[in-house]
Enzyme design. Structure first.
Site, PDB file in Angstrom:
ATOM      1  N   ALA A 192      38.804  39.860  34.265  1.00 36.32           N
ATOM      2  CA  ALA A 192      37.396  39.648  34.601  1.00 36.32           C
ATOM      3  C   ALA A 192      36.569  39.429  33.343  1.00 36.32           C
ATOM      4  O   ALA A 192      35.653  38.596  33.313  1.00 36.32           O
ATOM      5  CB  ALA A 192      36.859  40.841  35.391  1.00 36.32           C
TER       6      ALA A 192
ATOM      7  N   VAL B 234      37.832  38.409  30.238  1.00 37.29           N
ATOM      8  CA  VAL B 234      38.289  37.242  29.477  1.00 37.29           C
ATOM      9  C   VAL B 234      37.918  35.931  30.171  1.00 37.29           C
ATOM     10  O   VAL B 234      37.427  34.988  29.532  1.00 37.29           O
ATOM     11  CB  VAL B 234      39.811  37.316  29.252  1.00 37.29           C
ATOM     12  CG1 VAL B 234      40.334  36.024  28.627  1.00 37.29           C
ATOM     13  CG2 VAL B 234      40.155  38.511  28.368  1.00 37.29           C
TER      14      VAL B 234
ATOM     15  N   PHE C 220      35.806  35.477  33.014  1.00 37.18           N
ATOM     16  CA  PHE C 220      34.485  35.343  33.634  1.00 37.18           C
ATOM     17  C   PHE C 220      33.355  36.007  32.848  1.00 37.18           C
ATOM     18  O   PHE C 220      32.199  35.939  33.265  1.00 37.18           O
ATOM     19  CB  PHE C 220      34.525  35.924  35.053  1.00 37.18           C
ATOM     20  CG  PHE C 220      35.649  35.391  35.886  1.00 37.18           C
ATOM     21  CD1 PHE C 220      35.615  34.092  36.374  1.00 37.18           C
ATOM     22  CD2 PHE C 220      36.769  36.168  36.167  1.00 37.18           C
ATOM     23  CE1 PHE C 220      36.661  33.588  37.135  1.00 37.18           C
ATOM     24  CE2 PHE C 220      37.821  35.677  36.924  1.00 37.18           C
ATOM     25  CZ  PHE C 220      37.773  34.383  37.408  1.00 37.18           C
TER      26      PHE C 220
ATOM     27  N   LYS D 154      32.711  39.098  32.590  1.00 40.54           N
ATOM     28  CA  LYS D 154      32.178  40.215  33.363  1.00 40.54           C
ATOM     29  C   LYS D 154      32.945  41.492  33.020  1.00 40.54           C
ATOM     30  O   LYS D 154      34.175  41.531  33.104  1.00 40.54           O
ATOM     31  CB  LYS D 154      32.312  39.951  34.871  1.00 40.54           C
ATOM     32  CG  LYS D 154      31.564  38.703  35.373  1.00 40.54           C
ATOM     33  CD  LYS D 154      30.080  38.945  35.477  1.00 40.54           C
ATOM     34  CE  LYS D 154      29.319  37.711  35.945  1.00 40.54           C
ATOM     35  NZ  LYS D 154      29.540  37.374  37.362  1.00 40.54           N
ATOM     36  N   THR D 155      32.201  42.519  32.627  1.00 39.53           N
ATOM     37  CA  THR D 155      32.801  43.837  32.433  1.00 39.53           C
ATOM     38  C   THR D 155      32.514  44.659  33.678  1.00 39.53           C
ATOM     39  O   THR D 155      31.360  45.034  33.924  1.00 39.53           O
ATOM     40  CB  THR D 155      32.216  44.543  31.199  1.00 39.53           C
ATOM     41  OG1 THR D 155      32.456  43.744  30.039  1.00 39.53           O
ATOM     42  CG2 THR D 155      32.860  45.913  31.010  1.00 39.53           C
TER      43      THR D 155
ATOM     44  N   GLU E 147      31.248  42.411  55.646  1.00 40.08           N
ATOM     45  CA  GLU E 147      30.482  43.123  56.682  1.00 40.08           C
ATOM     46  C   GLU E 147      31.428  43.594  57.789  1.00 40.08           C
ATOM     47  O   GLU E 147      31.216  43.348  58.980  1.00 40.08           O
ATOM     48  CB  GLU E 147      29.363  42.240  57.236  1.00 40.08           C
ATOM     49  CG  GLU E 147      28.338  41.838  56.196  1.00 40.08           C
ATOM     50  CD  GLU E 147      27.659  43.027  55.508  1.00 40.08           C
ATOM     51  OE1 GLU E 147      27.641  44.118  56.097  1.00 40.08           O
ATOM     52  OE2 GLU E 147      27.169  42.866  54.379  1.00 40.08           O
TER      53      GLU E 147
ATOM     54  N   ASP F  44      17.674  50.033  80.589  1.00 36.72           N
ATOM     55  CA  ASP F  44      18.738  51.012  80.359  1.00 36.72           C
ATOM     56  C   ASP F  44      18.200  52.435  80.318  1.00 36.72           C
ATOM     57  O   ASP F  44      18.897  53.382  80.714  1.00 36.72           O
ATOM     58  CB  ASP F  44      19.475  50.695  79.056  1.00 36.72           C
ATOM     59  CG  ASP F  44      20.453  49.542  79.204  1.00 36.72           C
ATOM     60  OD1 ASP F  44      20.756  49.170  80.358  1.00 36.72           O
ATOM     61  OD2 ASP F  44      20.918  49.010  78.179  1.00 36.72           O
TER      62      ASP F  44
END
Length: 494
Positions: A26, A28, A30, A32-33, A163, A446
């Site tokens: 991630a 290397v 992208f 992102k850490t 979801e 109801d």
């Protein structure tokens, strides 16, 4: 003819370094850490044959990191398939796939040669020699369409269910039935909106834990309070909005936990009775509002006029009952005459009249204009909320109004009348959270059929007050001002 990435020594080097070290990958590929929370998801999902289930509050970065997981799985395993699943296809495109696009752009800027071997389109990502096979696909699992999920098989297969709390048990039966290979994986992600169904079970009876070592899922909770990506200001705002850490909505949307109890009555009788004795200080600039609930349908036989003092907006709104009027067996024409007589602007300056705008309420509202020249505000609370945030929290305007009125009662911003009908009705409003994580009030049909509860006509007028606009009672309106107010109300009523 295109060559496969497996023939390129640069690809083989990436695989050797990062196939089982996605946290380093991630960083290397992208830039992102991962946070310590995202690390938990990665470490679980990168294991062969892993089953992982994640509940999460807002802002923890789960969609961003999930997109990286999907790309890495495709890159590092020849012939791999990733199936992105949600109730609605657009949900995936707006969420995880949006991050796939941005993260892949970073990867090819760092390693341009990757673009020779992997192709990104608007709806898919695939290896150049494996279109339709070595690929990321999007599938919908809306109710009634679950069988469309069948037929997925690969040595390296990863289902990512977005979801997941709102996905049907039938869909999960089809999905898990396909996980027959040694390295077939599944990753569930969702806010924990309902305490039942397969996603709930994945964090309880199907979860691996000390008392259940043979469970199927590694269950992970991402609490927004603990995320380094979430600002403390956001947490304070949500605490104020939801009214505390144990509020069901706060538990779902911030703490990432299944609420302790989400179905039941909106208010307890003791809370309601206290609100009838409470002294509420109205804010400056308050105005008169008369909310009218018109009899008709679902067993109702009373029409109600509730004249109130109102100030503020949303969670700052204050409401004080001034007079509660009840009429039995009156026609729309008779009720319109009574509204005109009781809501005299000489006695109640600049009074706003709000009427339920559907059914017989529509006829009464029409008569107010036709006979008396008064444009009323029509409450159409079967409609959906306007903002994206409100739509995510409330099934419709009725749910919003009930929740806001209940919060006003609990926080001391509303004084109710002392009538037995109001006390009885306000303490018996069935409310819950649906599979989409929205507050929803049981339908009146109801309420009658399942609980033998009559329409809460008196309480409804207090809820109308949470939706009604008002004009300060001490504000002097010119003829032009009044025309503008009428024009604005006409626009609101469309």
């Amino acid at each position: 003819m295109a060559r496969s990435c497996v023939t390129d020594p640069r690809w083989r080097e990436l695989v050797a370094l990062y196939r089982y070290d996605w946290i380093a990958a991630a960083d290397v590929l992208f830039g992102k850490t991962p946070t310590w929370q995202q690390d938990e998801i990665i470490e679980s999902t990168q294991q062969d044959g892993s089953w992982t289930s994640v509940t999460s509050g807002h802002g923890t970065g789960k969609s961003d990191m999930t997109s990286i997981i999907a790309i890495l799985f495709i890159m590092f395993f020849p012939g791999a398939r990733v199936i992105l699943v949600a109730n609605k296809r657009q949900q995936v495109l707006d969420g995880i796939f949006k991050y796939i696009k941005s993260n892949w752009a970073t990867a090819v800027s760092r390693f341009p040669w990757l673009s020779k071997y992997f192709i990104l389109t608007e709806t898919s990502f695939f290896e150049v020699t494996g279109k339709g096979v070595w690929t990321i696909l999007i599938k919908s699992c809306r109710p009634g369409n679950e069988e469309a999920l069948a037929g997925e098989h690969a040595d390296h297969l990863l289902y990512i269910i977005d979801e997941a709390s709102g996905v049907s048990d039938k869909a999960f039966s089809v999905i898990t039935g396909a996980l027959t290979g040694k390295d077939n994986r599944i990753l569930l992600l969702s806010q924990p909106t309902r305490p039942s169904g397969y996603f709930y079970d994945s964090h309880h009876r199907l979860a691996i834990r000390p008392g259940n070592p043979d469970g199927l899922f590694t269950a992970i909770i991402l609490n927004s309070e603990e995320s380094p990506l979430v600002d403390a200001k956001f947490i304070r705002a949500k605490l104020a909005e939801y009214g505390g850490r144990d509020n069901p909505m706060y538990m779902i949307k911030v703490r990432g936990e299944f609420p302790k109890s989400q179905d039941g009555f909106l208010l307890g009788r003791d809370e309601v009775e206290r609100a009838t004795r409470r002294k509420v200080k109205i804010a400056k600039g308050w105005g008169w509002v008369a909310c009218v609930d018109v009899a008709g349908g679902t067993g109702r036989d009373k029409s109600v006029i509730n004249i109130m003092m109102v100030s503020g907006q949303r969670n700052k709104r204050r409401v004080i009952n001034y007079r509660m009027l009840e009429y039995t067996d009156v026609t729309e024409t008779q009720l319109a005459a009574k509204i005109f007589a009781e809501c005299n602007p000489e006695r109640f300056p600049n009074i706003t009249i709000a009427i339920d705008g559907d059914g017989l309420g529509k006829s009464t509202a029409d008569l107010m204009y036709e006979r008396y020249g008064i444009t009323v505000q029509r409450i159409r609370w079967g409609k959906k909320m306007h903002s994206r945030e409100d739509k995510s929290l409330y099934f419709d305007m009725r749910a919003f109004a009930n929740i806001q009125a209940a919060e006003a009662v609990k926080s001391g911003r509303m004084r109710l009348d002392k009538g037995a009908a109001t006390i009885e009705e306000a303490s018996k409003i069935p409310v819950g959270i649906n599979s989409a994580g929205q507050w929803k009030v049981m339908s009146k049909e109801d309420m009658k059929k399942k609980l033998n509860l009559h329409s809460p006509d008196h309480w409804d007028t207090y809820c109308f007050a949470m939706l009604a606009n008002y004009v300060p009672q001490d504000e002097v309106l010119s003829v032009e001002d009044e025309a503008q107010v009428d024009e604005a109300l006409a626009w609101l009523n469309e």
